[in-house]
Design an enzyme around this catalytic site. Structure first.
Site, PDB file in Angstrom:
ATOM      1  N   CYS A   1     -19.483  -0.082   0.080  1.00  0.00           N
ATOM      2  CA  CYS A   1     -20.592  -0.470  -1.264  1.00  0.00           C
ATOM      3  C   CYS A   1     -21.338   0.100  -1.880  1.00  0.00           C
ATOM      4  O   CYS A   1     -21.782   0.593  -2.325  1.00  0.00           O
ATOM      5  CB  CYS A   1     -19.850  -1.809  -0.756  1.00  0.00           C
ATOM      6  SG  CYS A   1     -18.711  -2.413  -0.198  1.00  0.00           S
TER       7      CYS A   1
ATOM      8  N   PHE B   1     -32.034  -9.815   4.350  1.00  0.00           N
ATOM      9  CA  PHE B   1     -32.219  -8.371   3.853  1.00  0.00           C
ATOM     10  C   PHE B   1     -33.432  -7.549   4.124  1.00  0.00           C
ATOM     11  O   PHE B   1     -33.542  -7.430   3.053  1.00  0.00           O
ATOM     12  CB  PHE B   1     -31.561  -8.871   2.436  1.00  0.00           C
ATOM     13  CG  PHE B   1     -30.178  -8.335   2.864  1.00  0.00           C
ATOM     14  CD1 PHE B   1     -28.678  -9.053   3.445  1.00  0.00           C
ATOM     15  CD2 PHE B   1     -29.682  -6.792   1.912  1.00  0.00           C
ATOM     16  CE1 PHE B   1     -27.740  -8.737   3.914  1.00  0.00           C
ATOM     17  CE2 PHE B   1     -27.813  -6.620   2.652  1.00  0.00           C
ATOM     18  CZ  PHE B   1     -26.976  -7.555   3.112  1.00  0.00           C
TER      19      PHE B   1
ATOM     20  N   ASP C   1       0.501  -1.088  -0.378  1.00  0.00           N
ATOM     21  CA  ASP C   1      -0.180   0.163   0.481  1.00  0.00           C
ATOM     22  C   ASP C   1       1.002   0.806  -0.302  1.00  0.00           C
ATOM     23  O   ASP C   1       2.061   1.504   0.180  1.00  0.00           O
ATOM     24  CB  ASP C   1      -0.903   0.244   1.481  1.00  0.00           C
ATOM     25  CG  ASP C   1      -2.413   0.823   1.263  1.00  0.00           C
ATOM     26  OD1 ASP C   1      -2.986   0.618   0.941  1.00  0.00           O
ATOM     27  OD2 ASP C   1      -1.650   2.104   0.708  1.00  0.00           O
TER      28      ASP C   1
ATOM     29  N   LYS D   1     -22.840   3.054  -3.072  1.00  0.00           N
ATOM     30  CA  LYS D   1     -22.364   4.093  -4.701  1.00  0.00           C
ATOM     31  C   LYS D   1     -21.824   3.130  -5.174  1.00  0.00           C
ATOM     32  O   LYS D   1     -21.154   3.499  -7.079  1.00  0.00           O
ATOM     33  CB  LYS D   1     -20.440   4.285  -4.278  1.00  0.00           C
ATOM     34  CG  LYS D   1     -19.705   3.228  -3.956  1.00  0.00           C
ATOM     35  CD  LYS D   1     -18.357   3.079  -4.593  1.00  0.00           C
ATOM     36  CE  LYS D   1     -17.082   1.429  -4.315  1.00  0.00           C
ATOM     37  NZ  LYS D   1     -16.756   0.843  -5.116  1.00  0.00           N
TER      38      LYS D   1
HETATM   39  C1  UDX Z   1     -22.297  -5.587   1.348  1.00  0.00           C
HETATM   40  C2  UDX Z   1     -22.190  -6.807   0.880  1.00  0.00           C
HETATM   41  O1  UDX Z   1     -23.201  -7.210   1.112  1.00  0.00           O
HETATM   42  C3  UDX Z   1     -21.038  -7.787  -0.098  1.00  0.00           C
HETATM   43  O2  UDX Z   1     -22.116  -8.882  -0.057  1.00  0.00           O
HETATM   44  C4  UDX Z   1     -21.150  -6.823  -0.815  1.00  0.00           C
HETATM   45  O3  UDX Z   1     -19.033  -7.692  -0.974  1.00  0.00           O
HETATM   46  C5  UDX Z   1     -19.848  -5.108  -0.046  1.00  0.00           C
HETATM   47  O4  UDX Z   1     -21.615  -4.629   0.446  1.00  0.00           O
HETATM   48  P1  UDX Z   1     -21.263  -4.649   3.527  1.00  0.00           P
HETATM   49  O5  UDX Z   1     -21.391  -2.769   2.759  1.00  0.00           O
HETATM   50  O6  UDX Z   1     -20.338  -5.571   4.283  1.00  0.00           O
HETATM   51  O7  UDX Z   1     -21.657  -5.650   1.851  1.00  0.00           O
HETATM   52  O8  UDX Z   1     -22.520  -5.205   4.298  1.00  0.00           O
HETATM   53  P2  UDX Z   1     -24.375  -5.371   4.243  1.00  0.00           P
HETATM   54  O9  UDX Z   1     -24.137  -6.953   5.397  1.00  0.00           O
HETATM   55  O10 UDX Z   1     -24.480  -5.695   3.374  1.00  0.00           O
HETATM   56  O11 UDX Z   1     -26.061  -4.251   4.730  1.00  0.00           O
HETATM   57  C6  UDX Z   1     -25.091  -2.860   4.116  1.00  0.00           C
HETATM   58  C7  UDX Z   1     -26.369  -1.849   4.422  1.00  0.00           C
HETATM   59  O12 UDX Z   1     -27.820  -2.517   4.250  1.00  0.00           O
HETATM   60  C8  UDX Z   1     -25.835  -1.633   5.966  1.00  0.00           C
HETATM   61  O13 UDX Z   1     -25.674   0.001   6.172  1.00  0.00           O
HETATM   62  C9  UDX Z   1     -27.248  -2.332   6.799  1.00  0.00           C
HETATM   63  O14 UDX Z   1     -27.495  -1.688   8.288  1.00  0.00           O
HETATM   64  C10 UDX Z   1     -27.787  -2.466   5.529  1.00  0.00           C
HETATM   65  N1  UDX Z   1     -29.273  -2.858   6.235  1.00  0.00           N
HETATM   66  C11 UDX Z   1     -28.533  -4.596   5.213  1.00  0.00           C
HETATM   67  C12 UDX Z   1     -30.546  -3.017   6.297  1.00  0.00           C
HETATM   68  O15 UDX Z   1     -31.077  -1.339   6.099  1.00  0.00           O
HETATM   69  N2  UDX Z   1     -31.225  -4.107   6.034  1.00  0.00           N
HETATM   70  C13 UDX Z   1     -31.204  -5.386   5.779  1.00  0.00           C
HETATM   71  O16 UDX Z   1     -32.121  -5.836   5.859  1.00  0.00           O
HETATM   72  C14 UDX Z   1     -29.558  -5.562   5.496  1.00  0.00           C
END
Ligand code: UDX
Length: 436
Positions: free
Chosen positions: A262, A251, A30, A265
């Site tokens: 993630c 979800f 890095d 964006k």
């Molecule tokens: C996500 C994808 O799940 C992952 O596969 C990818 O590689 C990167 O992006 P991450 O950003 O770590 O992962 O979080 P994730 O667990 O997906 O949650 C994303 C957002 O959604 C969080 O802010 C979470 O609080 C929200 N969320 C999740 C909800 O509001 N409701 C839900 O039921 C689930």
């Protein structure tokens, strides 16, 4: 095998340590000397369950090292690119500067037969545009998207749901796929699907997965809006539709919506790329997904304002959570922190607490007040807003205990994580998201 990992952020640092933990010899590279020093000292630069242990073990075994020099990549069989692809300033498309710089800096150190494996989330077409530069060195570019969730990153890297390899046509592509199979041998041997495809499909698998997940969350949040207008309860609705295996309950958590580095964006970059391809109408719905998501933050703020009699000016509001989700200290595009900032903008005396994310939150929003101790933060609050569903708040904070800390009796549950009946029975005015 000998591996290099370019970029030591959430993705790269975990990938480097995880690959060392399954027996490879790994160097993480890095350009940030501070990050490399922290990692070389064996300290995890961010909170990620399990990372500290594999980092310590990797360094102790001599198989894991870190460097600021691209030359350290020379001699590795596979070079992973795990740099960030943030949203462009002033636009929705992905900023690919770091990917291009990483590949260009790596080129002089590649040898005939090396494999360069892109893991960063990129717009479809990126791998094809990078491939000739890599091929000119005798190496082969593959795209190997990463699906890890923060908070579960170590497990998701070692035992992912699936592995995807986008490879070029012909023998070099076939060979590169075999090399990747070898890298991920323990996962492949345990039966985890290993999908070999073309560049474009591999890039799209990642953005399509994130677009689907974001859509699922915004779908249930749209139902929450209808529930609010009709007196229904979105949590019971989600339970009921979730019993249908085709839908599934995961979800479908309605609340203040998705954030993080993630989902937000990635759906914007996807829409921007679709527009470049002349297919913007195919993903117009993603604009709605985004809009619904952002409206839920407004709704949480509105609930606090209404519950406090129409104004939060001068009222103490304790915000439980700053991270974009539990088990993470990441505050990038955190809905929780956004709610806190908006409440402060309305004149509330906001106190933010979080088990892990305070340092990161303070750097981003130094104007907010922070208190690491949950109970001290709650003391004398006029209202409590739960915005990140850490167990410390969702499971361990009882209404009786909260009542002993403050005479305020307003709780806004931005994640529908609390037992509404228990809080009401203890004399609290409970407000959920999409719940009567
Ligand atoms: C996500 C994808 O799940 C992952 O596969 C990818 O590689 C990167 O992006 P991450 O950003 O770590 O992962 O979080 P994730 O667990 O997906 O949650 C994303 C957002 O959604 C969080 O802010 C979470 O609080 C929200 N969320 C999740 C909800 O509001 N409701 C839900 O039921 C689930």
């Amino acid at each position: 095998m000998r591996l290099s990992v370019i970029g030591c952020g959430y993705l790269g640092a975990v990938h480097a340590a995880a690959m060392a933990s399954i027996g490879h010899e790994v160097v993480g590279i890095d350009i940030d000397p501070g990050k490399i020093k922290t990692l070389s000292d064996g300290d995890a630069p961010f909170f990620e369950p399990g990372l500290q242990q594999i980092l310590t073990e990797g360094i102790a075994s001599g198989r894991l090292s870190f460097s600021t020099e691209f030359a350290a990549a020379a001699g590795a069989d596979v070079h992973f690119i795990g740099v960030g692809t943030p949203q462009q300033p002033g636009g929705h498309a992905a900023d690919l500067t770091y990917v291009h710089t990483a590949v260009d800096s790596l080129l002089p150190h590649l040898s005939e037969g090396d494999v360069v494996a892109g893991k960063s989330t990129v717009p479809v077409g990126t791998a094809a545009s990078l491939a000739p530069r890599v091929a000119a060195t005798g190496a082969t570019l593959v795209w190997n998207p990463e699906f890890l969730r923060e908070g579960w990153a170590v497990a998701d890297t070692i035992t992912p749901d699936r592995l995807v390899a986008g490879v070029p046509d012909g023998p070099s592509g076939e060979r590169a796929a075999e090399v990747l199979r070898e890298v991920y041998h323990p996962a492949v041997a345990s039966g985890i699907p290993f999908i070999v495809t073309d560049y474009a499909t591999s890039e799209l698998v990642k953005v399509a997965a994130n677009a689907f997940l974001a859509t699922k969350i915004s779908f249930i949040n749209a139902m929450a809006e209808i529930a609010e207008a009709s007196g229904a309860d979105v949590t019971q609705l989600a339970d009921a539709i979730g019993h249908d295996e085709r839908i599934g309950r995961r979800f479908l958590g309605a609340g203040i919506g998705f954030g993080g580095g993630c989902l937000p964006k990635d759906i914007r970059a996807f829409a921007a790329r679709a527009e470049e391809l002349g297919k913007s109408e195919s993903v117009t719905f993603l604009r709605e997904v985004d809009a619904i998501n952002l409206r839920r933050r407004d709704r949480a703020v509105e609930l606090v304002v209404q519950a406090l009699g129409g104004s939060v000016f001068g009222k103490k509001v304790t915000v439980l959570g700053a991270a974009f989700k539990p088990h993470s200290d990441d505050v990038r595009d955190s809905p929780a922190l956004d709610v806190a900032v908006r409440l402060r903008g309305l004149g509330a005396d906001v106190m933010v607490t979080d088990p892990q994310a305070i340092d990161n939150a303070r750097r981003l929003h130094p104007q907010l007040a922070y208190e690491p101790d949950r109970d001290t933060a709650i003391r004398d609050a006029d209202a409590i807003a739960l915005v990140t569903e850490w167990d410390e708040y969702r499971r361990e904070l009882t209404p009786e205990h909260a009542s002993s800390l403050t005479s305020g009796r307003v709780v806004v549950d931005g994640r529908n994580g609390l037992d509404a009946a228990a809080w009401r029975a203890a004399g609290w005015q409970y407000h959920g998201m999409g719940r009567p």
